[in-house]
Scaffold this motif. Structure first.
Motif, mmCIF file in Angstrom:
data_model
loop_
_atom_site.group_PDB
_atom_site.id
_atom_site.type_symbol
_atom_site.label_atom_id
_atom_site.label_comp_id
_atom_site.label_asym_id
_atom_site.label_seq_id
_atom_site.Cartn_x
_atom_site.Cartn_y
_atom_site.Cartn_z
ATOM 1 N N GLY A 68 0.782 -1.232 0.000
ATOM 2 C CA GLY A 68 0.000 0.000 0.000
ATOM 3 C C GLY A 68 0.815 1.284 0.000
ATOM 4 N N PHE A 69 2.137 1.170 0.097
ATOM 5 C CA PHE A 69 2.965 2.390 0.093
ATOM 6 C C PHE A 69 3.234 2.800 -1.345
ATOM 7 N N SER A 70 2.616 3.877 -1.774
ATOM 8 C CA SER A 70 2.788 4.325 -3.157
ATOM 9 C C SER A 70 3.571 5.623 -3.203
ATOM 10 N N LEU A 71 4.599 5.629 -4.034
ATOM 11 C CA LEU A 71 5.413 6.837 -4.164
ATOM 12 C C LEU A 71 4.832 7.825 -5.162
ATOM 13 N N ASP A 89 5.692 4.874 6.499
ATOM 14 C CA ASP A 89 6.240 4.020 5.440
ATOM 15 C C ASP A 89 7.559 4.563 4.898
ATOM 16 N N THR A 90 7.642 5.863 4.790
ATOM 17 C CA THR A 90 8.879 6.475 4.282
ATOM 18 C C THR A 90 10.059 6.085 5.170
ATOM 19 N N LEU A 91 9.826 6.121 6.467
ATOM 20 C CA LEU A 91 10.899 5.739 7.394
ATOM 21 C C LEU A 91 11.153 4.233 7.329
ATOM 22 N N LYS A 92 10.084 3.482 7.179
ATOM 23 C CA LYS A 92 10.207 2.017 7.185
ATOM 24 C C LYS A 92 11.090 1.511 6.040
#
Lengths: 504, 504
Positions: A68-71, A89-92
């Motif tokens: 689900g993490f979309s850039l 998510d960015t950190l993950k």
């Protein structure tokens, strides 16, 4: 309008508006506190060795979107709730550069006071161009630069300087200002107004000197590379003979860069010997102490930069300030003379305060990010800022520990004998250890470090840099600049290299 | 080890240590929460119009120290408690650029999501040089640049680009890359390898084009300034005649900068007409849309930049990102070709992922600050980022309101007839209104804006820029780019100018 979901878990409806919207105050504070919770939990985990250094994914995986993490940039605004998920998510999927087992770059670690300084800087959201809009920061910069010049050893700390977006730009400033000192007419007439100018730097110096030669119109052919000795230091006699040779060809030698702490080997060029030659031939002496500058603050190690007070300019990158550097000049006025264009809308001469505090026109930039505050605050809290000063205390011990651990260890081979700031070594898998020296062994060894590094990143356990240098095939370059790194982290790195590499 | 003093008021003893110290976790979290409390209380006050814009002090006052706030760098570390006091004082004596009555710069206001993005960026503390250490940010940058190129109108959004430390550096990139396109040998041989190259830009363009000419070795004499019409736009016929003239002298015209939104007047150069001339004479067309680029996202205003898709490069500064800009290129590969030096310690060719994602070598910097995340996050939350797009909605209305309020108001005189993005005007004190036009009136009027501005800053109520331009004596330049600014703030500004200035 805000539904509470558990203690710290607010849900923002999409119609909730932040400041400056009317009644935006409460959601703004709650949103920022949620963000801070994400950040502090990241910080805690970063110092927890049971977490991975990174959760590696290939570019196509991240581009396709993971869980689900979309850039991708959407066409419709996202809810604040989704914004918080994006932050997580960015950190993950990023790299924990502050993790005690991240050894990949010269600057590592995370400093809590420095972090607080950056948060404040972003909140103040101003700009260094004038005293008018950044009175406190402009003065902090002036006082700090003066202090740094005192440490370099210039009389009364006089001179000039500026914070810049990193060491490479600092080095570019040094070349620009040297050119302006000798040939000020180049500012208006261009390089055509001068004879063929040549610059000198170590073959092991940072590549930014080369970038500056290209960008500023000298051309990289006119940057002459100096030979180094077995410890990676410039050979002064080589400089003198190359200067003489250039003069015989009718070229004009104007600038020499001496490096205090080279990027790969951590070597210190002999500044005094180089300064003698610069004086003799009337050349500008720049010292690139981006990496080594911190040793100036250590009475034990300062001698490595003996002669630095004879430099015309010094690049110095404060510790743990990735993307920030500073450049100091012995002479006042050159920066302003070289770069000023006196834009009427910023630098009005008829202001009610002393406009010499409007330092913006010294920069090659217009808007200039406030880099000083973080530095100033860390200084206040630590009085100890630079990579090699930390190395000199906590990290120096860790470096020694690493060196003694591997110097006689089966399968490890040092690039140098004797201790260096940076520990450079090869790891030989079992299959290579009994091969005779020669091309086959070299070729196979060259492929070992990249393979181990790739496996390291995929398993996410630790990170360390590697590279070839001259005749030397790929070796690991180990730098310990994070005081969070302990002996157990070094043991881990060594064992991890063995685990991943022994059967290659 | 932490004494609580009231609800939110911890006292840190000097021996308390933050992470990575052992047991540093709890004090670290408490310290950061204290910092956040200082910052959020600052944010709340910034949006509260009853607070001042600034609490002005002269440099000597701040240098002497005010109420215990000392800018000096101490020789002994300070306690964390004192660090918190320093943070409070730094904000107290600074300028609230987010205040609704701060009109001093093009970029104003504070965006809460952008702020969260910057806090996260500082916490992640990484660097843009390689995919290896900034996988998420590198990809975000690529996707964002592609989106921006699509908006510019280049086929499939193809091309190149990079985030840079502000519009001035973006403009410098454009000149560098244009030079590399026409004379790639300058990279190695220097400016001596080329004939005399000339550049063209409006007399009203941003001063960074001039800085770039000086820095890159062209010389400011070889930057030819173009005349503008009564609305501040480049006159295409003037460009063509100056190009012809230069060619007759044997110079080589290589580069034209067209400005979309000039700094002072907010004028838009006629890009299509300029593009025709660039095509005819084989010159690079750069569009400096640092200020005006946002209009590309507005269907109503986009026509002002008609022809921008014909540019070879475009500078664009995202809204509210002081000290951050970006530069887009139509052609791929030039940035890498021009700037790459292939440093072995960063850009190893034998990595296990596609190393074209290691974009660091495209930059003139080595370390490069992560500027993308703030932008990406703001886009996700707003899909509306640029100064003129905000102007087009909230701020445009405020600008119109200001214009209609003062255009026929006693004592006010417009620099232009008709509406502009930037509102430029004179204020005439009572004593000047009935003076005949002439030198005396001009001289006296020239002193009015600086005097009013000085009084404004001393009372701290509001801030607006002023400057002279060509024959025009000092006038105020009013820019509304903060959506927090309402009609009542504009009323306030106008009345404040009258209050302070009428009896001068």
């Amino acid at each position: 309008q805000i539904k509470k979901k558990g203690k710290h878990n607010l849900i923002f409806d999409s119609f909730i508006e932040l400041l400056p919207a009317k009644n935006g105050e409460e959601p703004t504070m709650q949103f920022l506190l949620e963000v801070v919770e994400i950040l502090t939990s990241y910080i805690k985990k970063t110092f927890d060795k049971s977490t991975k250094v990174l959760d590696f994914h290939y570019p196509h995986q991240l581009l396709e979107g993971i869980e689900g993490f979309s850039l991708e940039l959407p066409d419709q605004p996202e809810s604040l709730e989704q914004i918080l998920v994006d932050c997580r998510d960015t950190l993950k999927y990023g790299v924990r550069t502050g993790h005690p087992r991240f050894f990949n770059q010269l600057s590592t670690g995370i400093d809590i006071v420095g972090l607080a300084g950056e948060w404040l800087t972003s909140t103040a959201n101003t700009n260094m161009f004038t005293y008018e809009i950044a009175p406190v920061f402009v003065l902090m910069e002036q006082l700090t630069l003066k202090k740094m010049r005192e440490i370099v050893g210039w009389p009364n700390g006089e001179g000039d300087g500026i914070f810049s977006p990193g060491g490479a730009i600092s080095n570019m400033y040094s070349v620009m200002i040297a050119r302006y000192k000798y040939f000020p007419e180049i500012k208006t007439k261009g390089m055509a107004a001068a004879p063929r100018l040549v610059l000198f730097t170590s073959e092991l110096s940072h590549y930014s000197i080369k970038k500056a030669s290209a960008a500023l119109g000298f051309g990289t052919d006119n940057l002459i590379l100096l030979n180094t000795d077995e410890r990676g230091r410039v050979i002064p006699a080589d400089l003198e003979s190359k200067v003489t040779e250039a003069k015989q060809k009718g070229y004009v030698p104007v600038y020499v860069n001496a490096t205090a702490g080279t990027t790969v080997f951590g070597a210190f060029d002999p500044i005094n010997d180089i300064a003698d030659i610069c004086e003799k031939y009337n050349m500008w002496l720049h010292v690139d102490a981006a990496w080594g500058g911190g040793l100036l603050m250590s009475s034990k190690h300062r001698h490595k930069m003996s002669g630095i007070h004879r430099a015309n300019s010094v690049t110095w990158n404060p510790h743990k300030m990735m993307g920030v550097g500073l450049i100091l000049f012995l002479l006042q006025g050159l920066l302003q003379g070289c770069n000023s264009m006196c834009a009427g809308y910023l630098f009005q001469p008829d202001k009610h305060y002393d406009v010499t505090y409007d330092t913006g026109d010294k920069a090659i930039q217009c808007g200039r990010h406030v880099d000083i505050f973080k530095f100033w605050l860390m200084w206040k809290a630590k009085v100890c800022l630079s990579p090699l000063l930390v190395t000199a205390s906590v990290c120096r011990a860790a470096t020694s520990y690493l060196y003694s651990k591997i110097k006689n260890r089966e399968g490890f081979q040092m690039v140098f004998n004797g201790e260096h700031t940076n520990v450079c070594f090869w790891y030989l898998p079992l299959s290579l250890r009994h091969l005779p020296d020669g091309e086959e062994k070299r070729e196979r060894l060259h492929k070992v470090a990249p393979k181990i590094k790739a496996m390291m990143m995929e398993s996410g356990t630790t990170m360390v840099g590697y590279q070839p240098q001259g005749d030397q095939v790929n070796f690991f370059r180990m730098v310990i600049s994070n005081p969070a790194a302990t002996r157990s982290d070094i043991d881990f790195l060594v064992e991890e290299i063995e685990r991943l590499g022994q059967d290659l």
